[in-house]
Design an enzyme around this catalytic site. Structure first.
Site, PDB file in Angstrom:
ATOM      1  N   HIS A   1      -2.464 -68.199  43.845  1.00 58.04           N
ATOM      2  CA  HIS A   1      -2.783 -69.581  43.795  1.00 58.04           C
ATOM      3  C   HIS A   1      -2.429 -70.360  44.546  1.00 58.04           C
ATOM      4  CE1 HIS A   1      -3.108 -72.601  40.396  1.00 58.04           C
ATOM      5  NE2 HIS A   1      -2.986 -73.352  41.500  1.00 58.04           N
TER       6      HIS A   1
ATOM      7  N   LYS B   1     -12.286 -71.306  38.235  1.00 60.22           N
ATOM      8  CA  LYS B   1     -11.365 -72.092  37.648  1.00 60.22           C
ATOM      9  C   LYS B   1     -11.474 -73.324  36.544  1.00 60.22           C
ATOM     10  CE  LYS B   1      -6.934 -73.754  37.767  1.00 60.22           C
ATOM     11  NZ  LYS B   1      -5.909 -74.084  38.789  1.00 60.22           N
TER      12      LYS B   1
ATOM     13  N   ASP C   1       0.979 -71.952  43.840  1.00 59.15           N
ATOM     14  CA  ASP C   1       0.684 -73.216  43.791  1.00 59.15           C
ATOM     15  C   ASP C   1       0.917 -74.091  44.672  1.00 59.15           C
ATOM     16  OD1 ASP C   1      -0.845 -75.156  42.186  1.00 59.15           O
ATOM     17  OD2 ASP C   1       0.609 -75.581  40.776  1.00 59.15           O
TER      18      ASP C   1
ATOM     19  N   HIS D   1      -6.006 -73.845  34.324  1.00 56.25           N
ATOM     20  CA  HIS D   1      -4.877 -74.963  34.162  1.00 56.25           C
ATOM     21  C   HIS D   1      -4.784 -75.269  32.674  1.00 56.25           C
ATOM     22  CE1 HIS D   1      -2.337 -78.117  35.757  1.00 56.25           C
ATOM     23  NE2 HIS D   1      -2.588 -78.509  34.428  1.00 56.25           N
TER      24      HIS D   1
ATOM     25  N   HIS E   1      -3.374 -74.139  47.270  1.00 55.87           N
ATOM     26  CA  HIS E   1      -4.319 -75.308  47.518  1.00 55.87           C
ATOM     27  C   HIS E   1      -4.114 -75.452  49.102  1.00 55.87           C
ATOM     28  CE1 HIS E   1      -4.682 -76.859  43.393  1.00 55.87           C
ATOM     29  NE2 HIS E   1      -3.465 -76.099  43.100  1.00 55.87           N
ATOM     30  N   PHE E   2      -5.377 -75.298  49.582  1.00 54.89           N
ATOM     31  CA  PHE E   2      -5.348 -75.494  51.132  1.00 54.89           C
ATOM     32  C   PHE E   2      -5.898 -76.710  51.520  1.00 54.89           C
ATOM     33  CE2 PHE E   2      -6.185 -70.728  51.823  1.00 54.89           C
ATOM     34  CZ  PHE E   2      -4.925 -70.545  52.300  1.00 54.89           C
TER      35      PHE E   2
ATOM     36  N   HIS F   1       0.817 -82.702  49.649  1.00 57.69           N
ATOM     37  CA  HIS F   1       0.403 -83.905  49.579  1.00 57.69           C
ATOM     38  C   HIS F   1       1.189 -84.554  50.860  1.00 57.69           C
ATOM     39  CE1 HIS F   1      -1.798 -84.153  45.796  1.00 57.69           C
ATOM     40  NE2 HIS F   1      -0.669 -83.216  45.298  1.00 57.69           N
TER      41      HIS F   1
ATOM     42  N   LEU G   1       2.510 -80.332  38.486  1.00 62.24           N
ATOM     43  CA  LEU G   1       2.004 -80.222  37.045  1.00 62.24           C
ATOM     44  C   LEU G   1       1.495 -78.713  37.010  1.00 62.24           C
ATOM     45  CD1 LEU G   1      -0.156 -83.351  36.735  1.00 62.24           C
ATOM     46  CD2 LEU G   1       1.872 -82.680  35.442  1.00 62.24           C
TER      47      LEU G   1
ATOM     48  N   HIS H   1       0.163 -70.806  36.901  1.00 66.75           N
ATOM     49  CA  HIS H   1       1.482 -71.312  36.639  1.00 66.75           C
ATOM     50  C   HIS H   1       1.975 -71.597  35.237  1.00 66.75           C
ATOM     51  CE1 HIS H   1      -1.399 -74.724  36.382  1.00 66.75           C
ATOM     52  NE2 HIS H   1      -1.483 -74.516  37.696  1.00 66.75           N
TER      53      HIS H   1
ATOM     54  N   ALA I   1       1.101 -85.148  42.004  1.00 68.35           N
ATOM     55  CA  ALA I   1       1.837 -83.996  41.560  1.00 68.35           C
ATOM     56  C   ALA I   1       1.710 -82.816  42.635  1.00 68.35           C
ATOM     57  CB  ALA I   1       1.373 -83.431  40.329  1.00 68.35           C
TER      58      ALA I   1
END
Ligand code: DOR
Ligand code: ZN
Length: 346
Positions: free
Chosen positions: A13, A99, A247, A136, A15-16, A251, A219, A174, A263
């Site tokens: 899991h 997803k 996860d 999620h 995020h790129f 940011h 989150l 998660h 988040a």
């Protein structure tokens, strides 16, 4: 100095993002992991197989040449997802999973699914073709406390969906509660869960330690101590239903330290270090390989990585990441000396 040799792990899991951030963050994951499940919540979201294929190219372009890293792509489900596109993308090896973001549950989820009835045909096709549904798992409603969203989602959405589609494979992403861990155990082997490092290391006190801590905000939100203990027991058990999924969610600093902060915890630079801290503290290093390298591929029906790595418990500084032209991103453990920082390819 302590060392641990294991099969090369995967991160189920991540995020790129895209653009300048993508370029800076991909190498951290690619250096540590053989594969990663890549989340599709870009702006605009990755909603078709063609978009997933194009995104995979952009990720590969950001990969160090010697990394030997494979991104595994996902599609973002919407009320309008076409089952045929998903099935074809899966058959062609472009899309590994889909997803489910309930609409408005988290970052860039505005295009998410508004009700499970709207995606009946998609879920039926996924069950038939063995395409895992990644969820999620939060029910977001004004009358449901933010700390209760996970259990509410299990009861109101996941249990009925599993009953309706007995062959659908589900990863609850998660998990953050004892309820999430119990849910996985109830439905093994077709249900599994990823667990993040922050939910193993911190409870919700960390959000308010001496003031409000925006870098601890993600989150699902951090939960009370009893839940953290249940997650640690699940992760370090070696049970097949639980595997590594950071996860990692970068940011920019000014968007976290903000009146309405985003988040997400950016853990990629210290991902293995963070998990190893947990497994070492709980005297469970002998079960780390199951959690990090074996359980995930077994669930997804993929071979474990052949390559081995040796992890060395050597401390190194964790520093901010500069994003040229945009600012900086502060990783988990920024400013600390972090153990287990040396990785040797065997
Ligand atoms: O904390 C989070 N950040 N949770 C999510 O579900 C999304 C993620 C992000 O994309 O930033
Ligand atoms: Zn995520």
């Amino acid at each position: 100095m302590r060392t641990l040799t294991i099969r090369r792990p995967d991160d189920w899991h991540v995020h790129f993002r895209d653009g300048a951030v993508l370029k800076q963050v991909v190498p951290f994951t690619a250096r540590q992991f053989g594969r990663a499940i890549v989340m599709p919540n870009l702006t605009p979201p990755v909603v078709t197989s063609a978009m997933a294929a194009a995104y995979r190219e952009r990720i590969m372009a950001a990969c160090p040449a010697d990394a030997n890293f494979t991104p595994l792509m996902t599609c973002y489900l919407t009320d309008g997802t076409e089952p045929e596109d998903l099935v074809a993308g899966h058959r062609d090896g472009i899309v590994t999973a889909a997803k489910l973001y309930p609409a408005h549950a988290t970052t860039n989820s505005a295009f998410g699914v508004t009700s499970m009835e709207r995606i009946e045909a998609v879920l039926g096709a996924m069950a038939e073709h063995g395409i895992p549904l990644l969820v999620h798992g939060e029910l977001v409603r004004d009358d449901i406390d933010i700390f209760d969203r996970e259990k509410a989602f299990i009861d109101a959405v996941l249990e009925p969906t599993l009953a309706r589609f007995p062959r659908l494979k589900v990863v609850m992403e998660h998990i953050t509660t004892a309820d999430g861990a119990a849910f996985v155990r109830r439905h093994r082997p077709r249900v599994a869960a990823t667990i993040t490092p922050q939910h193993l290391i911190y409870n919700r006190n960390a959000l308010f330690q001496g003031g409000i801590r925006p870098h601890m905000y993600c989150l699902p939100i951090l939960k009370r101590e009893t839940h953290r203990q249940a997650l640690r027991a699940a992760a370090t058990s070696g049970e097949g239903g639980f595997f590594l999924g950071t996860d990692t969610a970068p940011h920019l600093r000014h968007l976290k330290e903000n009146a309405c902060g985003c988040a997400g915890v950016f853990s990629a630079p210290v991902a293995l270090q963070a998990y190893l801290r947990v497994f070492a503290e709980d005297d469970a290093l002998d079960r780390f390989e199951a959690f990090a390298s074996l359980n995930g591929p077994a669930f997804y029906g993929l071979p474990a990585n052949e390559e081995r790595i040796t992890l060395v418990d050597r401390a190194a500084a964790c520093e901010a990441l500069a994003i040229p032209g945009e600012g900086e991103i502060l990783p988990l453990f920024v400013g600390e000396e972090v153990g287990w920082s040396e990785i040797r390819r065997v």
